[in-house]
Motif scaffolding. Sequence first.
Motif, mmCIF file in Angstrom:
data_model
loop_
_atom_site.group_PDB
_atom_site.id
_atom_site.type_symbol
_atom_site.label_atom_id
_atom_site.label_comp_id
_atom_site.label_asym_id
_atom_site.label_seq_id
_atom_site.Cartn_x
_atom_site.Cartn_y
_atom_site.Cartn_z
ATOM 1 N N TYR A 146 0.406 0.224 5.009
ATOM 2 C CA TYR A 146 0.791 1.625 5.124
ATOM 3 C C TYR A 146 0.709 2.283 3.753
ATOM 4 N N GLN A 147 -0.488 2.671 3.359
ATOM 5 C CA GLN A 147 -0.736 3.190 2.017
ATOM 6 C C GLN A 147 -0.353 4.666 1.940
ATOM 7 N N MET A 148 0.884 4.955 1.510
ATOM 8 C CA MET A 148 1.395 6.310 1.504
ATOM 9 C C MET A 148 0.990 7.111 0.269
ATOM 10 N N SER A 149 0.627 6.421 -0.805
ATOM 11 C CA SER A 149 0.247 7.131 -2.023
ATOM 12 C C SER A 149 -0.875 6.370 -2.710
ATOM 13 N N ALA A 150 -1.590 7.050 -3.604
ATOM 14 C CA ALA A 150 -2.704 6.425 -4.302
ATOM 15 C C ALA A 150 -2.179 5.354 -5.257
ATOM 16 N N THR A 151 -3.001 4.368 -5.504
ATOM 17 C CA THR A 151 -2.619 3.328 -6.443
ATOM 18 C C THR A 151 -3.838 2.906 -7.239
ATOM 19 N N ALA A 152 -3.639 2.630 -8.510
ATOM 20 C CA ALA A 152 -4.720 2.089 -9.327
ATOM 21 C C ALA A 152 -4.889 0.625 -8.974
ATOM 22 N N GLY A 153 -6.094 0.147 -9.060
ATOM 23 C CA GLY A 153 -6.345 -1.262 -8.786
ATOM 24 C C GLY A 153 -5.949 -2.118 -9.967
ATOM 25 N N HIS A 154 -6.235 -3.395 -9.860
ATOM 26 C CA HIS A 154 -5.912 -4.332 -10.919
ATOM 27 C C HIS A 154 -7.188 -4.911 -11.495
ATOM 28 N N GLY A 155 -7.055 -5.668 -12.549
ATOM 29 C CA GLY A 155 -8.225 -6.261 -13.168
ATOM 30 C C GLY A 155 -9.210 -5.183 -13.573
ATOM 31 N N ASP A 156 -10.471 -5.400 -13.237
ATOM 32 C CA ASP A 156 -11.507 -4.437 -13.605
ATOM 33 C C ASP A 156 -11.437 -3.171 -12.774
ATOM 34 N N GLN A 157 -10.486 -3.095 -11.845
ATOM 35 C CA GLN A 157 -10.367 -1.925 -10.978
ATOM 36 C C GLN A 157 -9.375 -0.902 -11.527
ATOM 37 N N PHE A 158 -9.036 -1.021 -12.823
ATOM 38 C CA PHE A 158 -7.996 -0.169 -13.398
ATOM 39 C C PHE A 158 -8.231 1.309 -13.108
ATOM 40 N N TYR A 159 -9.465 1.758 -13.224
ATOM 41 C CA TYR A 159 -9.724 3.182 -13.053
ATOM 42 C C TYR A 159 -10.219 3.520 -11.654
ATOM 43 N N HIS A 160 -10.014 2.619 -10.734
ATOM 44 C CA HIS A 160 -10.376 2.874 -9.345
ATOM 45 C C HIS A 160 -9.117 3.323 -8.613
ATOM 46 N N ASP A 161 -9.047 4.569 -8.245
ATOM 47 C CA ASP A 161 -7.899 5.061 -7.489
ATOM 48 C C ASP A 161 -8.115 4.774 -6.017
ATOM 49 N N PHE A 162 -7.296 3.879 -5.468
ATOM 50 C CA PHE A 162 -7.326 3.631 -4.033
ATOM 51 C C PHE A 162 -6.488 4.728 -3.368
ATOM 52 N N GLN A 163 -7.124 5.542 -2.568
ATOM 53 C CA GLN A 163 -6.474 6.711 -2.001
ATOM 54 C C GLN A 163 -5.561 6.347 -0.830
ATOM 55 N N PRO A 164 -4.569 7.180 -0.547
ATOM 56 C CA PRO A 164 -3.640 6.895 0.555
ATOM 57 C C PRO A 164 -4.296 7.128 1.909
ATOM 58 N N GLY A 165 -3.614 6.664 2.932
ATOM 59 C CA GLY A 165 -4.110 6.842 4.288
ATOM 60 C C GLY A 165 -4.472 5.509 4.920
ATOM 61 N N VAL A 166 -4.239 5.388 6.216
ATOM 62 C CA VAL A 166 -4.573 4.171 6.953
ATOM 63 C C VAL A 166 -5.182 4.564 8.289
ATOM 64 N N LYS A 167 -6.196 3.832 8.723
ATOM 65 C CA LYS A 167 -6.866 4.123 9.983
ATOM 66 C C LYS A 167 -7.068 2.835 10.776
ATOM 67 N N ASP A 168 -7.461 3.014 12.038
ATOM 68 C CA ASP A 168 -7.785 1.876 12.911
ATOM 69 C C ASP A 168 -6.636 0.902 13.072
ATOM 70 N N ILE A 169 -5.418 1.430 13.168
ATOM 71 C CA ILE A 169 -4.263 0.585 13.473
ATOM 72 C C ILE A 169 -4.268 0.327 14.983
ATOM 73 N N THR A 170 -4.342 -0.918 15.371
ATOM 74 C CA THR A 170 -4.353 -1.258 16.792
ATOM 75 C C THR A 170 -2.918 -1.323 17.310
ATOM 76 N N MET A 171 -2.564 -0.387 18.195
ATOM 77 C CA MET A 171 -1.215 -0.338 18.740
ATOM 78 C C MET A 171 -1.089 -1.280 19.930
ATOM 79 N N SER A 172 0.128 -1.467 20.396
ATOM 80 C CA SER A 172 0.409 -2.454 21.453
ATOM 81 C C SER A 172 -0.280 -2.143 22.772
ATOM 82 N N ASP A 173 -0.680 -0.896 22.993
ATOM 83 C CA ASP A 173 -1.382 -0.561 24.226
ATOM 84 C C ASP A 173 -2.899 -0.519 24.042
#
Length: 490
Positions: A146-173
């Motif tokens: 559940y990525q609610m806010s952007a986060t910087a990556g680690h290692g060589d991904q320091f300047y890669h902003d992983f943006q918030p938002g989640v998709k394709d969550i398979t619900m119980s139905d």
Amino acid sequence: MKKFYYGPIVLGLAALAVGTQVGDATTVLATEDKTEVTGKTDETKDTEKETAKSTYGTFEEATKTYAEDFKIFEDEINSMNGSTELSDFLRDQLAEAKTRKIIDGKTLQENVYNLRVLNMDLNECLSVDVTVKDGDSELTAENVPYQMSATAGHGDQFYHDFQPGVKDITMSDGSKLSVSFVEGGGDILKAELTKDGETKDVLADSISTSASSKYQQAVMYFSLSSEKGKMGLYDQSNEAVQNAIKNLPAYLDWMRNDAKTATADEIDAKESEAVAKYVKPTYSLIPSPEVFPNPDGTTYTPETDSGKDNPGTDTPSNPDKPSKPSTNTNSNHHNSSNNNNTNTDKDNTTKPEEKPADEKTVVEHRTVFVTSTTKNVQLYTGDGNLIKNRALGKDSSWVGDKMMTLNGVRYIRVATNEWAKLDDGLEITSINETVKTKNQAQLYTATGEIVKNRALAGNTAWYSDRVATINGQKMYRVSTNEWVAANDIK
């Protein structure tokens, strides 16, 4: 639920050393040991390298531990329900990591360091269980990144902003849920539910989250595995170390097996029990350098450079100008064996006026340091000199292992010779839980300023990922830069 955030975490064999960046770190792969020893022959040096004692047991023991740690990581990534920029990145990295071979101490270290960084990213995923009220029914989904806010990556991904938002969550139905969030916020911007080709909007207040036991199992496992891994770096004759080495494996077995059917609260309690009994008594101990075993019984010690001896140092602010090891030889702070003044006529020698010594203390201090949400944070050497070509990104999380007080200013060490001023961020504890307000609750920024246009309604539940002390008050973070006081929480 608390989510262990390293510090200086040794993630099992995936050992996090000084300066692990919860948000920004560089993986430095080992190079061949080239340290020169004055007055000793190459034969002598080879013998010393072969007889150095491994801090991780035999090659078979170390590779088994790594395989166990990797399996927990792999199972968690594969079981995540939903897709975010960060989770997709981790799936790609998992596939790449599975192709890596371990044939000796050097490749063992490279794989261990790689897994450390991947586990730092895993901690940023903050997976939860999701419930959606859909008319008279409730739809559920477990272990959702559940990525609610952007986060910087680690290692060589320091300047890669992983943006918030989640998709394709398979619900119980069988329906698919997608959620986007307000930029820089954590509040739901839009949510949609799709089933049988039809998509409908979902009200934000119909979506609730709770701690995920599956995610908690992985996070708490790495909490204890990290602590067990550190024990090999301490004095083996110490009674607290011996107790930890003897008893922590049982807790790890519980995390691997029994935790599969436990609740998130039970998993958290088990980890807290192990830490209280066997880890805290070792907090004052000083670790020795890591030494990795080779298959033939010899060992491999990673070459170290200032600021680049572990996957906890940050990527330079200007990648074209990597920082260099400190060459400060100020005799006011360090004794110099090269001060060869041969003038013995002391009566006729005029000594220069000496600068008063700095008031400086350094203590062991394990913590997670989060930088300012509005600006990059400057770094300093251990002598308080500004490092001009490196900085910590704003709103990034770092593991520190020491606190320095220099002329009344407090610093946290985030890499070998890189310190950040404590006032430029917060010390936080990462959690993974839902808090409920008593009455209408005032909100505060990370600097303790009152948020004037927002408040939390009474008797409402809010997901929180961090706890910090702000202006002397314990507070829970409920969005990127909004905190609620513990006094307002039930």
